[in-house]
Design a protein around this motif. Structure first.
Motif, PDB file in Angstrom:
ATOM      1  N   VAL A 156      -8.599  -3.421  -0.487  1.00  0.00           N
ATOM      2  CA  VAL A 156      -8.793  -4.850  -1.369  1.00  0.00           C
ATOM      3  C   VAL A 156      -9.353  -3.968  -2.461  1.00  0.00           C
ATOM      4  N   LEU A 157      -8.929  -4.279  -3.662  1.00  0.00           N
ATOM      5  CA  LEU A 157      -9.586  -3.707  -4.837  1.00  0.00           C
ATOM      6  C   LEU A 157     -10.182  -4.965  -5.670  1.00  0.00           C
ATOM      7  N   SER A 158     -11.573  -4.819  -5.633  1.00  0.00           N
ATOM      8  CA  SER A 158     -12.337  -5.924  -6.430  1.00  0.00           C
ATOM      9  C   SER A 158     -12.466  -5.662  -7.873  1.00  0.00           C
ATOM     10  N   GLU A 159     -12.376  -4.362  -8.516  1.00  0.00           N
ATOM     11  CA  GLU A 159     -12.481  -4.069  -9.738  1.00  0.00           C
ATOM     12  C   GLU A 159     -11.129  -4.224 -10.502  1.00  0.00           C
ATOM     13  N   ILE A 216      -4.551   4.004  -4.140  1.00  0.00           N
ATOM     14  CA  ILE A 216      -5.145   3.024  -3.287  1.00  0.00           C
ATOM     15  C   ILE A 216      -4.249   1.676  -3.716  1.00  0.00           C
ATOM     16  N   ILE A 217      -3.674   0.881  -2.720  1.00  0.00           N
ATOM     17  CA  ILE A 217      -2.893  -0.149  -3.091  1.00  0.00           C
ATOM     18  C   ILE A 217      -3.377  -1.594  -2.405  1.00  0.00           C
ATOM     19  N   LYS A 276      -2.533  -7.880  -4.885  1.00  0.00           N
ATOM     20  CA  LYS A 276      -2.546  -7.680  -6.244  1.00  0.00           C
ATOM     21  C   LYS A 276      -1.499  -7.245  -7.166  1.00  0.00           C
ATOM     22  N   LEU A 277      -0.698  -6.147  -6.279  1.00  0.00           N
ATOM     23  CA  LEU A 277       0.402  -5.383  -6.764  1.00  0.00           C
ATOM     24  C   LEU A 277       1.373  -6.486  -7.244  1.00  0.00           C
ATOM     25  N   LEU A 278       1.953  -6.312  -8.571  1.00  0.00           N
ATOM     26  CA  LEU A 278       2.960  -7.155  -9.116  1.00  0.00           C
ATOM     27  C   LEU A 278       4.279  -6.461  -8.755  1.00  0.00           C
ATOM     28  N   PRO A 306      -2.139  -3.915 -12.086  1.00  0.00           N
ATOM     29  CA  PRO A 306      -2.679  -4.616 -10.876  1.00  0.00           C
ATOM     30  C   PRO A 306      -2.275  -4.083  -9.582  1.00  0.00           C
ATOM     31  N   GLY A 307      -3.327  -3.946  -8.749  1.00  0.00           N
ATOM     32  CA  GLY A 307      -3.234  -3.606  -7.309  1.00  0.00           C
ATOM     33  C   GLY A 307      -3.163  -2.140  -7.226  1.00  0.00           C
ATOM     34  N   LEU A 308      -3.387  -1.391  -8.085  1.00  0.00           N
ATOM     35  CA  LEU A 308      -3.348   0.176  -7.908  1.00  0.00           C
ATOM     36  C   LEU A 308      -4.367   0.671  -8.554  1.00  0.00           C
ATOM     37  N   LYS A 309      -5.083   1.627  -7.732  1.00  0.00           N
ATOM     38  CA  LYS A 309      -6.197   2.537  -7.892  1.00  0.00           C
ATOM     39  C   LYS A 309      -5.469   4.014  -7.763  1.00  0.00           C
ATOM     40  N   ILE A 310      -5.690   4.933  -9.047  1.00  0.00           N
ATOM     41  CA  ILE A 310      -5.073   6.316  -8.775  1.00  0.00           C
ATOM     42  C   ILE A 310      -6.323   7.224  -8.577  1.00  0.00           C
TER      43      ILE A 310
END
Length: 164
Positions: free
Chosen positions: A25-28, A43-44, A48-50, A33-37
């Motif tokens: 879960v990504l809070s920031e 991180i998925i 939130k991933l569209l 959307p829904g991805l942090k590299i």
């Protein structure tokens, strides 16, 4: 193809080539959307991933970044100007090669709400073998053009998926 199946197909491939894909879960807020590299991982947040194809685009950024720099992605040590315009073009073409490898429709990665309205143009360019960014991917040692290909390795086939 259903969102969950696309995510599974894409993440299985990425894990095989050395990019981990933890689901959290990504809070920031994130750029996509829904991805942090991060270094060698994406991180998925599946809720939130569209667009599952965005995972491949982000993986392209990891792939074209030199390994000695890639370890700094997501940290204060990473250059503030990363990714560069050249990296962006390389990431787009890399994600096209990955989608061909995975036998995904072009509009999975190049969906209508991405690429600042240029998705259809990119699909048409790549379909016509106008591979914008191919010299960059060759320079990175990832693939070869028709003129430089050896042993059947010609783009969109890749010599390797991650830049040394």
């Amino acid at each position: 193809m259903e969102k969950e199946l696309l995510i599974e197909k894409i993440t299985t491939f990425l894990n095989e080539i050395g990019i981990t894909t933890p689901k959290e879960v990504l809070s920031e807020a994130t750029f996509l959307p829904g991805l942090k590299i991060l270094s060698n991982s994406i991180i998925i947040d599946t809720d939130k991933l569209l667009y599952p194809g965005d995972i491949l685009h982000e993986a392209g950024h990891l792939a074209v970044t030199p390994s000695q720099e890639r370890i700094h992605i997501g940290t204060e040590k990473m250059d503030k100007d990363w990714p560069s315009q050249g990296d962006e073009i390389g990431a787009m073409l890399w994600s096209y090669a990955a989608s061909v490898h995975l036998e995904l429709p072009n509009d999975v990665v190049f969906h209508q709400n991405g690429y600042k309205g240029s998705s259809q143009w990119l699909i048409e360019s790549y379909t016509q073998q106008n591979f914008i960014g191919l010299p960059f991917l060759e320079w990175c040692g990832l693939t070869a053009s028709k003129e430089n290909g050896q042993n059947g390795i010609v783009f969109p086939k890749m010599k390797q998926w991650l830049r040394d």
